[in-house]
Design a protein around this motif. Sequence first.
Motif, PDB file in Angstrom:
ATOM      1  N   GLY A  98     -32.595  73.889 -16.289  1.00  0.00           N
ATOM      2  CA  GLY A  98     -34.009  74.234 -16.237  1.00  0.00           C
ATOM      3  C   GLY A  98     -34.922  73.074 -15.894  1.00  0.00           C
ATOM      4  O   GLY A  98     -36.112  73.269 -15.673  1.00  0.00           O
ATOM      5  N   LYS A  99     -34.390  71.871 -15.859  1.00  0.00           N
ATOM      6  CA  LYS A  99     -35.193  70.690 -15.512  1.00  0.00           C
ATOM      7  C   LYS A  99     -35.039  70.397 -14.026  1.00  0.00           C
ATOM      8  O   LYS A  99     -33.970  70.579 -13.447  1.00  0.00           O
ATOM      9  CB  LYS A  99     -34.766  69.462 -16.321  1.00  0.00           C
ATOM     10  CG  LYS A  99     -34.963  69.606 -17.808  1.00  0.00           C
ATOM     11  CD  LYS A  99     -36.420  69.476 -18.152  1.00  0.00           C
ATOM     12  CE  LYS A  99     -36.597  69.490 -19.655  1.00  0.00           C
ATOM     13  NZ  LYS A  99     -37.980  69.344 -20.048  1.00  0.00           N
ATOM     14  N   ALA A 100     -36.099  69.905 -13.423  1.00  0.00           N
ATOM     15  CA  ALA A 100     -36.079  69.618 -11.988  1.00  0.00           C
ATOM     16  C   ALA A 100     -35.507  68.236 -11.682  1.00  0.00           C
ATOM     17  O   ALA A 100     -34.975  68.023 -10.599  1.00  0.00           O
ATOM     18  CB  ALA A 100     -37.491  69.726 -11.418  1.00  0.00           C
ATOM     19  N   ARG A 101     -35.623  67.311 -12.640  1.00  0.00           N
ATOM     20  CA  ARG A 101     -35.197  65.938 -12.390  1.00  0.00           C
ATOM     21  C   ARG A 101     -34.170  65.492 -13.413  1.00  0.00           C
ATOM     22  O   ARG A 101     -34.231  65.854 -14.583  1.00  0.00           O
ATOM     23  CB  ARG A 101     -36.405  64.998 -12.419  1.00  0.00           C
ATOM     24  CG  ARG A 101     -37.349  65.298 -11.273  1.00  0.00           C
ATOM     25  CD  ARG A 101     -38.646  64.554 -11.299  1.00  0.00           C
ATOM     26  NE  ARG A 101     -38.638  63.245 -11.906  1.00  0.00           N
ATOM     27  CZ  ARG A 101     -39.721  62.672 -12.387  1.00  0.00           C
ATOM     28  NH1 ARG A 101     -40.881  63.267 -12.346  1.00  0.00           N
ATOM     29  NH2 ARG A 101     -39.655  61.474 -12.916  1.00  0.00           N
ATOM     30  N   LEU A 130     -28.096  68.576 -25.314  1.00  0.00           N
ATOM     31  CA  LEU A 130     -28.313  69.083 -23.955  1.00  0.00           C
ATOM     32  C   LEU A 130     -28.071  68.005 -22.896  1.00  0.00           C
ATOM     33  O   LEU A 130     -27.653  68.302 -21.785  1.00  0.00           O
ATOM     34  CB  LEU A 130     -29.736  69.626 -23.813  1.00  0.00           C
ATOM     35  CG  LEU A 130     -30.096  70.835 -24.666  1.00  0.00           C
ATOM     36  CD1 LEU A 130     -31.566  71.166 -24.519  1.00  0.00           C
ATOM     37  CD2 LEU A 130     -29.218  72.017 -24.302  1.00  0.00           C
ATOM     38  N   LEU A 131     -28.332  66.747 -23.254  1.00  0.00           N
ATOM     39  CA  LEU A 131     -28.119  65.658 -22.301  1.00  0.00           C
ATOM     40  C   LEU A 131     -26.645  65.500 -21.970  1.00  0.00           C
ATOM     41  O   LEU A 131     -26.277  65.285 -20.810  1.00  0.00           O
ATOM     42  CB  LEU A 131     -28.691  64.349 -22.839  1.00  0.00           C
ATOM     43  CG  LEU A 131     -30.214  64.271 -22.895  1.00  0.00           C
ATOM     44  CD1 LEU A 131     -30.647  62.984 -23.587  1.00  0.00           C
ATOM     45  CD2 LEU A 131     -30.815  64.364 -21.508  1.00  0.00           C
ATOM     46  N   ARG A 137     -23.430  68.879 -14.924  1.00  0.00           N
ATOM     47  CA  ARG A 137     -24.341  69.504 -13.970  1.00  0.00           C
ATOM     48  C   ARG A 137     -24.840  68.464 -12.960  1.00  0.00           C
ATOM     49  O   ARG A 137     -24.938  68.732 -11.770  1.00  0.00           O
ATOM     50  CB  ARG A 137     -25.509  70.147 -14.720  1.00  0.00           C
ATOM     51  CG  ARG A 137     -26.403  71.020 -13.878  1.00  0.00           C
ATOM     52  CD  ARG A 137     -27.466  71.758 -14.685  1.00  0.00           C
ATOM     53  NE  ARG A 137     -26.855  72.693 -15.627  1.00  0.00           N
ATOM     54  CZ  ARG A 137     -26.729  72.473 -16.941  1.00  0.00           C
ATOM     55  NH1 ARG A 137     -27.194  71.370 -17.474  1.00  0.00           N
ATOM     56  NH2 ARG A 137     -26.160  73.350 -17.721  1.00  0.00           N
ATOM     57  N   ALA A 138     -25.138  67.261 -13.446  1.00  0.00           N
ATOM     58  CA  ALA A 138     -25.613  66.188 -12.563  1.00  0.00           C
ATOM     59  C   ALA A 138     -24.524  65.767 -11.576  1.00  0.00           C
ATOM     60  O   ALA A 138     -24.808  65.524 -10.404  1.00  0.00           O
ATOM     61  CB  ALA A 138     -26.078  64.992 -13.383  1.00  0.00           C
TER      62      ALA A 138
END
Length: 161
Positions: A98-101, A130-131, A137-138
């Motif tokens: 859900g985060k863009a960056r 979550l990190l 995902r990154a």
Amino acid sequence: MNPDQTAHVRAHVAAVSKLLLGNKIMKPGLMIMAGEPLDPHQRIAFGRTAVEAQVDLIYLEFAVGEDDVPVMTGITVMLPRDTVCYVSTGCRLSLVLGKARAVIVPQDGAQSHFKVLPGEIVQVRGRSALLAAGCDRAIAKLAMLVRDGVDVAGQVALQTW
């Protein structure tokens, strides 16, 4: 590194820049560099340079892997504050759902993470679960951006030495 390897590393720098900055334009005070893993003496030299220039530095470390293709093995963050340079090695990218960056996550055990702003890196207290989940995902997003290419013209000045 040969020209193909350099192009591959350059594609990673562009992709990491896009992940960390989104569509924001990089400003003076922030630099993203890449190269072979730094030994302790090189880290000290880069830290001194960061302090002298007062530039927050993200260093992407690469080792040549299978088929002579460079593989990103880690991220080092250098934060010059006054006359001291704080260094965090072995960092990873994290892209929370859900985060863009993306943000930069230090080694396990650290109770903070780094948010990249257009002209500086800010250390943020706290490290949610979550990190950790965002690291996979990154990695996937980075691979896609490197494979497909990303245009950072007008946003980040890419230079090859």
